[in-house]
Design a protein around this motif. Sequence first.
Motif: not given
Length: 188
Positions: A115-143
């Motif tokens: 009934e009991l599961q113990l786990s270890a998980e190594l996760e690696q993800v790429r994040v590509n985000s774009t934020f848009t605000y009025p009257n400014t260029p888009d802000i990109r955050d990729n990491f």
Amino acid sequence: MKTACFENIPKYLLCLLLANLPLPIFAQDSPSGGGDFWSHVRFGGGIGASFGNDYTNVSLAPGALYQFNQYFGLGVGLQGSFVKVDGDYTDSDLNHYKSWIYGGSVLGAFNPIEELQLSAELEQVRVNSTFTYPNTPDIRDNFWNTALYLGAGYNTGDVTVGVRYNVLFDRDKSVYADPFMPFVRVYF
């Protein structure tokens, strides 16, 4: 913002996966050429979607787990998600947010009792985000975001429900808002 320590994690993770995946396959082959490798492989993962006023979140996370015996399993998974927020947010003036998150993970599962599961998980993800605000260029955050989860859950055979904790969590550099994360794992 790049951290030198985690800069080459994707390359090391890929090398680790490629170097270790063939070993169990060959170890299960019998001299006659037949093997029971696939009888020990369990497939599963997760799928999710949520929609709201000007909000969309869709995710897909397939995985496979090799069950060595009733106690130990080792698996790999892929994941991808898309988040989009549209609208006029007067508190922050944010008009639009869009993010693609994709990557993979390696999971080790240990069942000291059924009934009991113990786990270890190594996760690696790429994040590509774009934020848009009025009257400014888009802000990109990729990491790249690296997480090492230690978890515990209640196991019913094909389904495990529990919680995991990211020991590498850094509030300023994480994709997620909290180091604790509930999970549901389904493997058939």
